[in-house]
Design an enzyme around this catalytic site. Structure first.
Site, short mmCIF file in Angstrom:
data_model
loop_
_atom_site.label_atom_id
_atom_site.label_comp_id
_atom_site.label_asym_id
_atom_site.label_seq_id
_atom_site.Cartn_x
_atom_site.Cartn_y
_atom_site.Cartn_z
N HIS A 275 0.86 -1.18 0.00
CA HIS A 275 0.00 0.00 0.00
C HIS A 275 0.90 1.23 0.00
O HIS A 275 1.40 1.65 1.05
CB HIS A 275 -0.91 0.01 1.22
CG HIS A 275 -1.84 -1.16 1.30
ND1 HIS A 275 -2.94 -1.29 0.48
CD2 HIS A 275 -1.83 -2.27 2.09
CE1 HIS A 275 -3.57 -2.42 0.76
NE2 HIS A 275 -2.92 -3.03 1.74
N HIS B 98 -0.64 -6.80 -5.25
CA HIS B 98 -0.69 -8.06 -4.49
C HIS B 98 -0.03 -9.13 -5.35
O HIS B 98 -0.20 -9.17 -6.57
CB HIS B 98 -2.14 -8.44 -4.20
CG HIS B 98 -2.34 -9.89 -3.88
ND1 HIS B 98 -2.85 -10.79 -4.80
CD2 HIS B 98 -2.07 -10.61 -2.77
CE1 HIS B 98 -2.91 -11.99 -4.25
NE2 HIS B 98 -2.43 -11.92 -3.03
N ASN C 299 1.24 -13.47 -4.86
CA ASN C 299 1.56 -14.64 -4.05
C ASN C 299 1.76 -15.85 -4.96
O ASN C 299 1.12 -15.97 -6.01
CB ASN C 299 0.49 -14.91 -2.99
CG ASN C 299 -0.69 -15.66 -3.54
OD1 ASN C 299 -0.72 -16.89 -3.58
ND2 ASN C 299 -1.70 -14.92 -3.99
N THR C 300 2.65 -16.72 -4.54
CA THR C 300 2.81 -18.02 -5.18
C THR C 300 3.05 -19.04 -4.08
O THR C 300 3.60 -18.73 -3.03
CB THR C 300 3.99 -18.04 -6.19
OG1 THR C 300 5.18 -17.54 -5.57
CG2 THR C 300 3.67 -17.22 -7.42
N HIS D 272 0.24 -6.01 -17.32
CA HIS D 272 -0.34 -7.12 -18.08
C HIS D 272 0.69 -7.77 -19.00
O HIS D 272 0.73 -9.00 -19.13
CB HIS D 272 -1.53 -6.63 -18.90
CG HIS D 272 -2.78 -6.41 -18.12
ND1 HIS D 272 -3.29 -7.34 -17.24
CD2 HIS D 272 -3.64 -5.35 -18.08
CE1 HIS D 272 -4.40 -6.88 -16.70
NE2 HIS D 272 -4.64 -5.67 -17.19
N HIS E 273 -20.68 -8.01 -4.03
CA HIS E 273 -21.68 -7.18 -3.37
C HIS E 273 -21.70 -5.76 -3.90
O HIS E 273 -22.67 -5.03 -3.71
CB HIS E 273 -21.46 -7.18 -1.85
CG HIS E 273 -20.15 -6.59 -1.43
ND1 HIS E 273 -18.94 -7.21 -1.67
CD2 HIS E 273 -19.86 -5.44 -0.78
CE1 HIS E 273 -17.96 -6.46 -1.18
NE2 HIS E 273 -18.49 -5.39 -0.64
N GLY F 107 -4.50 -22.68 11.09
CA GLY F 107 -3.68 -22.28 12.23
C GLY F 107 -2.52 -21.39 11.86
O GLY F 107 -1.48 -21.41 12.53
N GLY F 108 -2.68 -20.60 10.82
CA GLY F 108 -1.62 -19.68 10.41
C GLY F 108 -1.47 -18.53 11.39
O GLY F 108 -2.25 -18.38 12.33
N ASN F 109 -0.46 -17.71 11.15
CA ASN F 109 -0.19 -16.56 12.00
C ASN F 109 -1.19 -15.46 11.68
O ASN F 109 -1.16 -14.88 10.59
CB ASN F 109 1.25 -16.09 11.78
CG ASN F 109 1.62 -14.93 12.66
OD1 ASN F 109 1.37 -13.78 12.31
ND2 ASN F 109 2.21 -15.21 13.81
#
Length: 303
Positions: A121, A131, A133-134, A169, A199, A286-288
């Site tokens: 941010h 964002h 993630n892999t 892209h 929504h 149970g992640g952080n």
């Protein structure tokens, strides 16, 4: 996209493959953190009189007998108001209510998962949020997933024709086109569908790519091909996003721009708490919690 039925069974060298994936994700984390600190050093526009930010790393371990842990790397600076670059490697058993939702876990709840997750941010509203993630997941099957998406916070920049959008892209397209196991058109459409606030009937940003359950057959390259593609997604992100930041972070902005940025950040909060698969996965395994919710922006407003 509906979850496919993945083949059951793991290669004999799955432990070596797990270790290779873990090392890659952690190495990518270090590369990105160094790159983002260099951006902090390079600022010459507004707020350049402030001290550049630096990442603060915090290791964590899963509690209550669950296995594994990870590292949170957080920074608050003059370019990035808040950015987290996190890695984790966790293992254990899925809860009974979660097993049926995960490939290969219905009859054997054991799992292993490793990955990197990042959300940035920026301070300057001219710089889009991002964002990425892999991850690699192992049950009685195995697969890769991940992606990257860009969220311009100013309406005048939140178009497919904007130069930042086109640059982002193109980087993701090249990462996909270089690998036969990847399908750029499908992953781009999947991203548009996934990062959509139902929504509000609006997209979160301008898109990118999203993929999951990538388990290629041995005939098409198998695990090695999937891992090679996943690495190139990380490399593409590490190349293109700093370019986008540098092209925007010295630009001036107005109070109206800041107000629009904070409202757009509210959409991030809504999506992550209502729809995000990674958030739900982390909380149910149970992640952080601190790490999982660190993706939320530091300051937000709703009109």
């Amino acid at each position: 996209m509906e979850r496919p039925e993945l083949p059951i069974g793991l290669p004999d060298d799955i432990e070596e493959k797990k270790e290779a994936a873990r090392k890659w994700f952690e190495g990518l984390r270090d590369t990105i953190c160094a790159s983002f600190e260099a951006l902090e050093d390079g600022l010459e526009g507004p707020l350049s009189d402030q001290e550049p930010g630096r990442f603060v790393a915090k290791d964590w371990s899963r509690e209550n007998g669950a296995g594994g842990g990870g590292r949170m790397s957080m920074m608050e600076g003059r370019v990035f108001e808040k950015v987290g670059v996190h890695t984790s490697t966790v293992y254990g058993e899925f809860s009974p209510e979660f097993r049926a939702q995960i490939p290969g876990a219905k009859d054997d709840p054991r799992f292993w998962a490793s990955g990197i997750s990042l959300i940035a941010h920026p301070v300057n509203p001219n710089v889009p949020a991002v964002h990425m993630n892999t991850r690699m997941v192992v049950t009685t099957s195995r697969w890769f997933g991940g992606g990257a998406d860009l969220t311009p916070v100013l309406s005048r920049r939140r178009t497919q024709e904007d130069e930042d959008s086109q640059l982002f892209h193109k980087a993701m397209e090249i990462a996909c086109r270089n690998h036969a196991v990847a399908d750029y058109d499908a992953y781009k459409a999947w991203c548009d569908d996934y990062f959509f606030l139902k929504h509000r009937n609006e997209p979160r940003g301008i898109g990118g790519i999203f993929y999951d359950w990538l388990h290629s057959s041995d005939e098409t390259g198998g695990w090695n091909a999937d891992f090679a593609f996943t690495r190139d997604v990380g490399r593409a992100f590490a190349m293109v996003y700093p370019k986008i930041v540098r092209s925007n972070f010295n630009k001036l902005w107005t109070e109206a721009d800041r107000d629009e940025q904070l409202i757009r950040r509210g959409r991030y909060v809504e999506f992550n708490l209502l729809y995000d698969r990674g958030t739900i996965f982390g909380l149910k395994t149970g992640g952080n919690v601190e790490s999982i919710l660190s993706s939320l922006p530091p300051v937000v407003r709703w009109p």
